[in-house]
Write an enzyme that holds these catalytic residues in place. Structure first.
Site, PDB file in Angstrom:
ATOM      1  N   GLU A 349       5.276   0.803   3.142  1.00  0.00           N
ATOM      2  CA  GLU A 349       6.321   1.696   3.662  1.00  0.00           C
ATOM      3  C   GLU A 349       5.857   2.486   4.882  1.00  0.00           C
ATOM      4  OE1 GLU A 349       5.529   1.159   0.546  1.00  0.00           O
ATOM      5  OE2 GLU A 349       7.269   1.251  -0.778  1.00  0.00           O
ATOM      6  N   LYS A 457      -3.175  10.871 -18.750  1.00  0.00           N
ATOM      7  CA  LYS A 457      -3.006  12.253 -19.207  1.00  0.00           C
ATOM      8  C   LYS A 457      -3.621  12.371 -20.596  1.00  0.00           C
ATOM      9  CE  LYS A 457       0.885  13.238 -16.349  1.00  0.00           C
ATOM     10  NZ  LYS A 457       1.595  11.986 -16.115  1.00  0.00           N
TER      11      LYS A 457
HETATM   12  P1  ADP Z   1       2.250  -2.654  -2.586  1.00  0.00           P
HETATM   13  O1  ADP Z   1       3.076  -3.735  -2.041  1.00  0.00           O
HETATM   14  O2  ADP Z   1       1.500  -2.936  -3.837  1.00  0.00           O
HETATM   15  O3  ADP Z   1       2.882  -1.270  -2.552  1.00  0.00           O
HETATM   16  P2  ADP Z   1       0.695  -1.643  -0.545  1.00  0.00           P
HETATM   17  O4  ADP Z   1      -0.353  -2.286   0.253  1.00  0.00           O
HETATM   18  O5  ADP Z   1       1.846  -1.079   0.130  1.00  0.00           O
HETATM   19  O6  ADP Z   1       1.102  -2.678  -1.557  1.00  0.00           O
HETATM   20  O7  ADP Z   1       0.004  -0.574  -1.508  1.00  0.00           O
HETATM   21  C1  ADP Z   1      -0.062   0.751  -1.166  1.00  0.00           C
HETATM   22  C2  ADP Z   1      -0.851   1.490  -2.199  1.00  0.00           C
HETATM   23  O8  ADP Z   1      -2.184   0.981  -2.298  1.00  0.00           O
HETATM   24  C3  ADP Z   1      -1.037   2.949  -1.863  1.00  0.00           C
HETATM   25  O9  ADP Z   1       0.088   3.714  -2.179  1.00  0.00           O
HETATM   26  C4  ADP Z   1      -2.268   3.292  -2.697  1.00  0.00           C
HETATM   27  O10 ADP Z   1      -1.931   3.545  -4.034  1.00  0.00           O
HETATM   28  C5  ADP Z   1      -3.074   2.028  -2.649  1.00  0.00           C
HETATM   29  N1  ADP Z   1      -4.106   2.175  -1.610  1.00  0.00           N
HETATM   30  C6  ADP Z   1      -4.095   1.764  -0.342  1.00  0.00           C
HETATM   31  N2  ADP Z   1      -5.244   2.077   0.293  1.00  0.00           N
HETATM   32  C7  ADP Z   1      -6.008   2.734  -0.609  1.00  0.00           C
HETATM   33  C8  ADP Z   1      -7.302   3.342  -0.578  1.00  0.00           C
HETATM   34  N3  ADP Z   1      -8.055   3.336   0.504  1.00  0.00           N
HETATM   35  N4  ADP Z   1      -7.741   3.941  -1.713  1.00  0.00           N
HETATM   36  C9  ADP Z   1      -6.996   3.965  -2.834  1.00  0.00           C
HETATM   37  N5  ADP Z   1      -5.788   3.401  -2.929  1.00  0.00           N
HETATM   38  C10 ADP Z   1      -5.287   2.802  -1.835  1.00  0.00           C
END
Ligand code: ADP
Length: 559
Positions: A349, A457
């Site tokens: 997004e 939690k």
């Molecule tokens: P999806 O299609 O699964 O949403 P994205 O690539 O858009 O794939 O995923 C985004 C999510 O990935 C983020 O909201 C976060 O939770 C996780 N994410 C991305 N980069 C990192 C990072 N460096 N550390 C931890 N989580 C990450």
């Protein structure tokens, strides 16, 4: 009173109830991403684009060739009746042809819709029909996938197979033609159209772990702004040779296909072969200095280097994002390979970049321990991206390094609404809820604690599954770790740790618990450790925690 001259500059601004505004005299800017590849052709024509083809062979192209072939593709699409705003899909690997499609399709005004070949077939059908794709460009090995789906695809008029004429397979796909034949008679002098302000450029769907996948429709403007911002927010040098392991089918490969040519960077693409050995070979042969990828890919590469006494001598920086970077990976890159790790965070997004963690002058004087503690944070926002953290009622929390809450974002390359949705995906002030639980600190760094749906939690307190996984990953026998909150009659939820070991065989649970006990609070220690041969991963390589949560949901309840 205002003079007539000045008055002609003024617009009445309805939203500000009568306030007036003066308009600047600069040119109207309606970018077309094709301008980027034209720039690269003009200024960096001979800079190389390297691809490993499906056959394993290395193919060498350059910005001049990619630009001219993109023009030919654009004119071929136009001749074929594709109009501005039509959606054209790619089911393709990281190669020069995919780069040409990025420019050829979007540049003529159509929308490049990148498909992930690891999608579940039902999801692929949903996405292709929802997007109303008219043509699919398909890599040779994926032809059978589409043959199996084509009866359910509503709008596809043609399949273009990414190969030479003589490589065309026998196929039941309707109107199938090879890419090379398709662009053969295209116009090498094709002139890119001027597009409308905010014209759509590319479409990606989120993986949709719950419900149907949702589309994010990027504009030419948002992609150009994102690429320019990305260039300033990472340590990219004009002579860098970039290894692009992040797939072109996932969130526009983090903007590399746009900012690479903008800056004339050499691009090295691995095609289908992303295991340790072929990646190492490519890095070595092509003098890669900057590598972009997700942690799981680097784990394979590091393991290969470890087992074969290889050093990543040409690599200076690696940008890691998509899931959390672990201390073990950071340490190995730094201490064994002398590679600086830049942690980055973002999401589909957000085009996707939101934060990066570039070295600061202060870090040079820090101990390794202090430096690592900062590098493990997800980084600071790139100019253009605003961040805030709110509680469950939407109240903003202090940026104090402790207060943990829902991470909200706002900015020019962050979505307003999902593709074809009726309602906005942002609140009245334009903030988008990322679904991540984070902490912001006084220095502007953001740390992800968990996905909101994965946070555990326990007894009214929160346990970060990411922190626990990273701690477990430091154990010498652990190849991969996953922590999931499982319903518990007394504590609400308790963490369960799933481990894949290096040998594939279970190790003593006590050795894992002993290892963790000085790294996390006592009440964080998992009550149960399960050894698995492999962990469930989704189409973008992320852990599918819900599968384990479902499978073990009654584990503590039944006890
Ligand atoms: P999806 O299609 O699964 O949403 P994205 O690539 O858009 O794939 O995923 C985004 C999510 O990935 C983020 O909201 C976060 O939770 C996780 N994410 C991305 N980069 C990192 C990072 N460096 N550390 C931890 N989580 C990450």
């Amino acid at each position: 009173m205002l003079s007539n001259n000045v008055a002609s500059y003024i617009i009445y601004n309805k939203q500000d109830k009568g306030a007036i505004q003066m308009i600047g005299d600069m040119q109207k800017w309606t970018p077309n991403v094709a301008g980027i590849i034209e720039h690269a052709k003009e200024i960096h024509p001979q800079t190389e684009i390297i691809s490993r083809l499906v056959s394993g062979e290395i193919h060498r192209s350059n910005y001049e060739k990619v630009c001219i072939r993109s023009r030919k593709l654009a004119s071929a699409l136009e001749k074929d009746g594709i109009k501005k705003g039509d959606v054209v899909a790619t089911l393709a690997l990281n190669t020069y042809r995919h780069l040409e499609m990025y420019y050829g399709i979007s540049g003529m005004g159509a929308v490049t819709h990148t498909l992930n070949f690891r999608l579940h077939p039902e999801q692929a059908v949903y996405i292709i029909n929802h997007a109303e794709d008219k043509i699919i460009f398909v890599e040779l090995p994926f032809v059978p996938i589409l043959e199996g789906l084509q009866d359910k695809l509503n709008n596809i008029q043609k399949y273009i197979v990414l190969c030479e004429e003589h490589e065309m397979p026998e196929t039941s796909l309707n109107n199938a033609i090879s890419y090379e034949e398709y662009i053969k008679d295209g116009d090498a002098e094709y002139k890119w159209p001027i597009l409308d302000d905010d014209a759509a450029c590319a479409l990606c769907y989120t993986s949709g772990t719950t419900g149907n996948p949702k589309g994010v429709l990027y504009s030419h403007k948002s992609n150009v702004l994102h690429a320019q911002a990305a260039l300033t927010a990472m340590t990219i040098q004009p002579d860098d040779s970039i290894l692009m392991v992040v797939p072109l089918f996932h969130v526009l490969a983090w903007g590399i296909p746009y900012f690479g040519p903008m800056n004339g960077l050499k691009l090295v693409m691995p095609g289908m072969q992303m295991e340790g050995e072929p990646l190492y070979e490519l890095i070595d042969q092509e003098d890669v200095s900057l590598a972009f990828g997700v942690p799981t890919i680097w784990m394979g590469l590091l393991a290969y280097c470890r087992e074969n006494n290889k050093i990543l001598s040409s690599v200076k920086n690696t940008i890691i994002g998509g899931s959390a970077l672990s201390l073990a990976t950071l340490q190995e890159f730094d201490e064994v390979h002398d590679v600086n790790v830049i942690h980055a965070w973002g999401m589909t997004e957000m085009s996707p970049l939101g934060t990066t963690n570039v070295p600061t002058p202060e870090m040079q004087n820090m101990s390794k321990e202090e430096k690592y503690a900062i590098q493990l944070k997800q980084g600071r926002p790139i100019y253009g991206v605003e961040l805030k953290v709110v509680d469950d009622s939407g109240n903003e929390l202090p940026k104090d390094g402790k207060s943990q809450g829902h991470l909200m974002v706002r900015g020019p390359w962050i979505l307003q609404k999902y593709f074809k949705a009726d309602k906005d995906a942002v609140d009245a002030d334009g903030w988008f809820d990322t679904g991540d639980i984070s902490v912001l600190d006084e220095d502007g760094y953001m740390t992800i604690k968990d996905r909101a749906k994965d946070v555990i939690k326990s007894g009214g307190e929160w346990i970060s599954s990411i922190d626990l996984e990273n701690a477990a990953f430091g154990h010498p026998e652990v190849a991969e770790a996953c922590v999931v909150g499982i319903p518990h009659p007394k504590w609400d939820e308790r963490p369960m740790l799933f481990i894949v070991t290096n040998s594939g065989e279970p190790v003593e649970k006590k050795s894992i618990i002993d290892f963790l006990s000085d790294k996390v609070a006592k009440w964080w220690l998992p009550d149960e450790i399960v050894f698995l041969k492999e962990l469930p991963h989704g189409a973008t390589g992320k852990l599918q925690k819900f599968e384990l949560r479902e499978e073990y949901s009654n584990h503590y309840m039944e006890k």
